[in-house]
Scaffold this motif. Structure first.
Motif, PDB file in Angstrom:
ATOM      1  N   LEU A  45       0.811  -1.216   0.000  1.00  0.00           N
ATOM      2  CA  LEU A  45       0.000   0.000   0.000  1.00  0.00           C
ATOM      3  C   LEU A  45       0.849   1.273   0.000  1.00  0.00           C
ATOM      4  CD1 LEU A  45      -2.827  -1.036   2.485  1.00  0.00           C
ATOM      5  CD2 LEU A  45      -2.963  -0.873  -0.014  1.00  0.00           C
ATOM      6  N   LYS A  46       2.148   1.133   0.092  1.00  0.00           N
ATOM      7  CA  LYS A  46       3.013   2.319   0.119  1.00  0.00           C
ATOM      8  C   LYS A  46       2.934   3.078  -1.203  1.00  0.00           C
ATOM      9  CE  LYS A  46       7.526   3.953   1.509  1.00  0.00           C
ATOM     10  NZ  LYS A  46       8.817   3.586   2.084  1.00  0.00           N
ATOM     11  N   GLU A  47       2.857   2.358  -2.293  1.00  0.00           N
ATOM     12  CA  GLU A  47       2.847   2.982  -3.614  1.00  0.00           C
ATOM     13  C   GLU A  47       1.531   3.684  -3.931  1.00  0.00           C
ATOM     14  OE1 GLU A  47       5.563   3.177  -5.590  1.00  0.00           O
ATOM     15  OE2 GLU A  47       6.595   2.220  -3.914  1.00  0.00           O
ATOM     16  N   LYS A  48       0.431   2.981  -3.621  1.00  0.00           N
ATOM     17  CA  LYS A  48      -0.886   3.543  -3.944  1.00  0.00           C
ATOM     18  C   LYS A  48      -1.967   2.722  -3.257  1.00  0.00           C
ATOM     19  CE  LYS A  48      -1.508   0.733  -8.068  1.00  0.00           C
ATOM     20  NZ  LYS A  48      -1.859   0.684  -9.482  1.00  0.00           N
ATOM     21  N   PRO A  49      -3.167   3.289  -3.112  1.00  0.00           N
ATOM     22  CA  PRO A  49      -4.287   2.516  -2.571  1.00  0.00           C
ATOM     23  C   PRO A  49      -4.605   1.329  -3.489  1.00  0.00           C
ATOM     24  CG  PRO A  49      -4.780   4.868  -2.549  1.00  0.00           C
ATOM     25  CD  PRO A  49      -3.521   4.682  -3.348  1.00  0.00           C
ATOM     26  N   LEU A  50      -5.008   0.229  -2.881  1.00  0.00           N
ATOM     27  CA  LEU A  50      -5.309  -0.990  -3.647  1.00  0.00           C
ATOM     28  C   LEU A  50      -6.580  -1.642  -3.127  1.00  0.00           C
ATOM     29  CD1 LEU A  50      -1.742  -2.606  -3.598  1.00  0.00           C
ATOM     30  CD2 LEU A  50      -2.804  -1.454  -5.549  1.00  0.00           C
ATOM     31  N   GLU A  54      -6.393  -6.617  -5.851  1.00  0.00           N
ATOM     32  CA  GLU A  54      -5.036  -6.303  -6.284  1.00  0.00           C
ATOM     33  C   GLU A  54      -3.998  -6.753  -5.260  1.00  0.00           C
ATOM     34  OE1 GLU A  54      -5.486  -2.206  -8.796  1.00  0.00           O
ATOM     35  OE2 GLU A  54      -6.112  -2.125  -6.678  1.00  0.00           O
ATOM     36  N   ARG A  91      -6.042   2.004   1.847  1.00  0.00           N
ATOM     37  CA  ARG A  91      -4.913   2.924   1.767  1.00  0.00           C
ATOM     38  C   ARG A  91      -4.300   3.054   3.157  1.00  0.00           C
ATOM     39  NH1 ARG A  91      -5.503   7.824   4.072  1.00  0.00           N
ATOM     40  NH2 ARG A  91      -7.587   8.412   4.732  1.00  0.00           N
TER      41      ARG A  91
END
Length: 123
Positions: A45-50, A54, A91
């Motif tokens: 979840l560091k990169e983007k909400p999933l 996913e 997130r």
């Protein structure tokens, strides 16, 4: 007057955190971070909400198990979720969690270095 209220509130929060109840609250956060799958979810979840759909393919876990891990993280205020149609998007709610993980990794690296140093001395 407002400044006095803010200082008093900060003092009360500090007192709470020093109490047994505060220790329990802090312990609960560490418990939430104490499972490898939950750490992996946090890293994802560091990169983007999933959405779960996913997250799931990147874990070696069943959907029900993954949902339980997400629930633990959500209950401790580490992640947040919102519905988007049929999907639930997760997130990071508390980005400070990455500092906590970084500190733990630093401790591990220091321990490795200390162990290497001891082994080299004993050669």
């Amino acid at each position: 007057m407002v400044e006095h209220v803010e200082i008093n509130a900060a003092y009360q929060i500090g007192e709470l955190l020093m109490s047994n109840m505060g220790n329990q609250l802090v312990s609960n956060i560490f418990k939430a971070l104490s499972h490898p799958t939950r750490l992996q979810i946090i890293r994802l979840l560091k990169e983007k909400p999933l959405c779960v759909c996913e997250i799931l393919p990147q874990l070696e876990s069943e959907q029900s198990n993954t949902s339980q891990h997400l629930s633990v993280l959500k209950n401790q205020g580490i992640v947040d979720s919102k519905k988007d149609g049929l999907m639930v998007i997760y997130r990071i709610k508390s980005p400070e969690v990455y500092q906590m993980i970084g500190i733990a990794e630093g401790i591990i690296l220091r321990q490795i270095e200390e162990t290497k140093s001891l082994l080299e001395k004993n050669k």
